[in-house]
Write a protein that holds these residues in place. Structure first.
Motif, PDB file in Angstrom:
ATOM      1  N   PHE A  66     -16.824  35.944 -30.134  1.00 38.50           N
ATOM      2  CA  PHE A  66     -15.857  35.967 -30.352  1.00 38.50           C
ATOM      3  C   PHE A  66     -15.910  34.790 -29.844  1.00 38.50           C
ATOM      4  O   PHE A  66     -15.167  34.424 -28.490  1.00 38.50           O
ATOM      5  N   ALA A  67     -14.002  34.615 -30.620  1.00 38.58           N
ATOM      6  CA  ALA A  67     -13.629  32.971 -30.741  1.00 38.58           C
ATOM      7  C   ALA A  67     -12.358  33.647 -30.927  1.00 38.58           C
ATOM      8  O   ALA A  67     -12.123  34.243 -31.879  1.00 38.58           O
ATOM      9  N   SER A  68     -11.540  32.265 -30.299  1.00 36.15           N
ATOM     10  CA  SER A  68     -10.034  32.056 -31.323  1.00 36.15           C
ATOM     11  C   SER A  68      -9.706  30.698 -31.207  1.00 36.15           C
ATOM     12  O   SER A  68      -9.867  30.429 -29.895  1.00 36.15           O
ATOM     13  N   PRO A  69      -9.209  29.941 -32.002  1.00 35.59           N
ATOM     14  CA  PRO A  69      -7.957  28.692 -31.286  1.00 35.59           C
ATOM     15  C   PRO A  69      -7.048  29.376 -30.455  1.00 35.59           C
ATOM     16  O   PRO A  69      -6.336  30.106 -30.750  1.00 35.59           O
ATOM     17  N   TRP A  70      -7.051  28.230 -29.453  1.00 39.25           N
ATOM     18  CA  TRP A  70      -5.993  28.319 -28.213  1.00 39.25           C
ATOM     19  C   TRP A  70      -4.495  28.502 -29.050  1.00 39.25           C
ATOM     20  O   TRP A  70      -4.092  28.000 -29.924  1.00 39.25           O
ATOM     21  N   ALA A  71      -4.040  29.739 -28.647  1.00 41.77           N
ATOM     22  CA  ALA A  71      -3.028  30.157 -28.494  1.00 41.77           C
ATOM     23  C   ALA A  71      -2.257  29.988 -30.437  1.00 41.77           C
ATOM     24  O   ALA A  71      -1.260  30.805 -31.015  1.00 41.77           O
ATOM     25  N   ALA A  72      -3.238  30.882 -30.939  1.00 46.43           N
ATOM     26  CA  ALA A  72      -3.523  31.598 -32.427  1.00 46.43           C
ATOM     27  C   ALA A  72      -3.409  33.041 -32.107  1.00 46.43           C
ATOM     28  O   ALA A  72      -4.059  33.197 -30.667  1.00 46.43           O
TER      29      ALA A  72
ATOM     30  N   ILE B  11      -9.305  39.932 -24.416  1.00 48.46           N
ATOM     31  CA  ILE B  11      -7.937  38.901 -24.358  1.00 48.46           C
ATOM     32  C   ILE B  11      -6.862  38.559 -23.450  1.00 48.46           C
ATOM     33  O   ILE B  11      -6.392  39.401 -22.986  1.00 48.46           O
ATOM     34  N   ARG B  12      -6.184  37.375 -23.087  1.00 44.10           N
ATOM     35  CA  ARG B  12      -4.691  37.403 -22.222  1.00 44.10           C
ATOM     36  C   ARG B  12      -3.734  36.279 -23.379  1.00 44.10           C
ATOM     37  O   ARG B  12      -4.390  35.433 -24.173  1.00 44.10           O
ATOM     38  N   THR B  13      -2.486  37.253 -23.903  1.00 47.45           N
ATOM     39  CA  THR B  13      -2.073  36.969 -24.652  1.00 47.45           C
ATOM     40  C   THR B  13      -1.023  36.325 -24.160  1.00 47.45           C
ATOM     41  O   THR B  13      -0.949  36.386 -22.535  1.00 47.45           O
ATOM     42  N   GLY B  14       0.044  35.760 -24.427  1.00 48.92           N
ATOM     43  CA  GLY B  14       0.840  34.272 -24.500  1.00 48.92           C
ATOM     44  C   GLY B  14       2.230  34.579 -23.700  1.00 48.92           C
ATOM     45  O   GLY B  14       2.631  34.578 -22.305  1.00 48.92           O
ATOM     46  N   ALA B  15       3.437  35.101 -24.626  1.00 50.67           N
ATOM     47  CA  ALA B  15       4.476  35.589 -23.820  1.00 50.67           C
ATOM     48  C   ALA B  15       4.605  36.602 -22.336  1.00 50.67           C
ATOM     49  O   ALA B  15       5.177  36.410 -21.492  1.00 50.67           O
ATOM     50  N   LYS B  16       3.705  37.770 -22.493  1.00 52.07           N
ATOM     51  CA  LYS B  16       3.512  38.570 -21.274  1.00 52.07           C
ATOM     52  C   LYS B  16       2.544  38.613 -20.400  1.00 52.07           C
ATOM     53  O   LYS B  16       2.937  39.103 -19.523  1.00 52.07           O
ATOM     54  N   ASN B  17       2.076  37.389 -20.998  1.00 57.54           N
ATOM     55  CA  ASN B  17       0.692  36.920 -19.612  1.00 57.54           C
ATOM     56  C   ASN B  17      -0.276  38.806 -19.318  1.00 57.54           C
ATOM     57  O   ASN B  17      -1.055  39.016 -18.383  1.00 57.54           O
TER      58      ASN B  17
END
Length: 484
Positions: free
Chosen positions: A234-240, A277-283
């Motif tokens: 599993f992969a994601s561009p950072w902040a995508a 996964i860890r999401t950005g807005a709410k950590n």
């Protein structure tokens, strides 16, 4: 008449005053006279060694000044003689002489001497009483001064005792720190003993091969955003907001859009055999289970706003480094199946963000990443290991390349990619080298080079003992590293 008497005092007793006041008495007297009888400038003229006056010259200067003063100031001067150590008897002699002179003057003038003498006797008695009271008060002040000196001595003694206690406590803490470092070294030594043959250049990973995959991930920076579950990467561009998957068990694996996330993805990692996964807005940290995303923990903003590395061991999630106004050296752990609270670990030996991490048994490794210097991201080569049992950090040999990514294969720590120069963080990257950490010789042992340079990339281990190196800055290539 009184003024004439005071002037006569200065004439009659001048020689005695010069003799008796020479020395410390003139300084004591000037301290009493300042502001009330003599000015600050006159005080400085008399007492300041800058003017190079001898002690006798100081006395004569004081007498010359007092000779020109009025009656009230002269009276104050003469009365203060009786309160000055070393010349009290001279002051009383002058008072007696004045008294006799006034009696003689009154008698010569033919005045009604009995009434005047009575008043003088009363005045003399009053002065003597006041003088006695001043002497008593002076004795009290001296007693208080001795008590204060005694109290000051006791405080100094207490201060010395506290310093000695603090020194002893610091020595104890240093001993504990040294003992903790020894525990880490012993743990690493036990790990090294598993390698067997005693050859300093020996490593369990003897060789490796690199196989580029036909399918490229159309993205760039995947740092801290690559994980595997079984044979699926599993992969994601950072902040995508999109998560991709690559099933390596298929004959011709290709990347597929796996899930659209509402929030930016900051981390992708594996926890208890599941993709997280860890999401950005709410950590917030979510775990994919039964095709549903379940919230398992929230990272407080007090320990990081982003750019941190997350890695899991058993039911615990570890956070390393990060950025919050500056790069951090904070390490923390959360029991995702327990109270879900984040607890501080000992601070890392260096500050970093965009770092990578790996865990082998009870040893937690962190390496690479960047620091901010003059508003510029500068990659670093630092590596350190934390013994999760003793909770002691130890620094390890520097990485071969700046900002290389580390991961684990079995009991080995592998580093891949990065850049050759620290100033090359925002330029083309040439990090192709793959190295393994040989703990016995405390050095990085080169194994092979990848076909493409990788930096700011993600890396994860596959079930069959391989490593998947995914994309990176200015590079979409995916390569599979196999070890022997």
């Amino acid at each position: 008449m009184a003024d004439d008497d005071d002037n006569n005092v200065f004439k009659h007793f001048r020689a005695k005053l010069v003799s008796r006041l020479t020395g410390t008495a003139v300084s004591q007297l000037c301290d009493r006279l300042i502001d009330g009888v003599i000015s600050t400038e006159e005080y400085n003229l008399i007492t300041n060694s800058f003017f190079h006056l001898t002690e006798e010259q100081q006395v004569r200067a004081l007498l010359d000044i007092m000779q020109k003063r009025g009656n009230e100031q002269k009276t104050k001067f003469l009365s203060m003689l009786c309160e000055t150590n070393g010349v009290e008897d001279l002051g009383r002699e002058i008072q007696k002489w004045q008294y006799c002179r006034r009696k003689e003057t009154i008698k010569d003038a033919g005045s009604s001497s009995s009434d005047i003498l009575h008043k003088l006797d009363e005045r003399n008695h009053t002065l003597q009483t006041e003088n006695s009271e001043l002497i008593i008060e002076n004795r009290k002040l001296r007693t208080e001064n001795r008590e204060l000196k005694t109290e000051n001595g006791e405080l100094k003694t207490e201060n010395r005792e506290l310093k000695a206690e603090a020194t002893k406590e610091n020595s104890k803490m240093e001993t504990q720190t040294t003992s903790g470092k020894k525990l880490v070294e012993d743990a690493l030594r036990r790990k090294l003993n598993e390698f067997g043959d005693g050859n300093a250049s020996y490593t369990k990973l003897k060789s490796a091969t690199c196989a580029p995959l036909a399918s490229s991930l159309q993205t760039g920076n995947t740092a801290n955003c690559v994980a595997s579950v079984g044979d699926v990467v599993f992969a994601s561009p950072w902040a995508a907001t999109q998560l991709y998957s690559l099933d390596l068990s298929k004959q011709s694996p290709t990347w597929a859009k796996f899930w659209n996330i509402r929030d930016a993805i900051w981390n992708v990692f594996t926890w208890r055999g599941q993709c997280c996964i860890r999401t950005g807005a709410k950590n917030q940290i979510y775990c994919l289970s039964s095709e549903e995303w379940n919230l398992i923990a929230t990272v407080p903003s007090t320990i990081s706003k982003g750019f941190a590395s997350l890695i899991a061991r058993d039911n615990r999630i570890y956070k390393l480094g990060g950025y919050k106004g500056d790069c951090l050296n904070i390490a923390a752990v959360c029991d995702a199946e327990g109270d879900k609270q984040w607890n501080d670990l000992p601070k890392m030996p260096f500050r970093t963000c965009w770092c990578s991490s790996a865990v082998v048994d009870h040893l937690l490794y962190v390496g690479g990443g960047c620091v901010v210097d003059a508003y510029r991201w500068n990659p670093i080569r630092n590596v350190a290991v934390l013994d999760l049992r003793s909770r002691d950090w130890q620094s390890l040999p520097l990485l071969e390349h700046y900002n290389a990514t580390i991961s684990s294969i079995g009991d080995n720590i592998v580093a891949c990619g990065g850049c050759n120069e620290r100033s090359a963080y925002d330029r083309d990257h040439d990090g192709k080298q793959v190295s393994v950490l040989d703990m016995r010789s405390r050095s990085w042992f080169p194994l092979l080079t990848t076909s493409q340079p990788h930096s700011r990339h993600g890396m994860c281990s596959i079930r069959d003992g391989s490593l998947a190196v995914v994309a990176g800055k200015d590079n979409n290539a995916v390569e599979l590293l196999s070890f022997n």
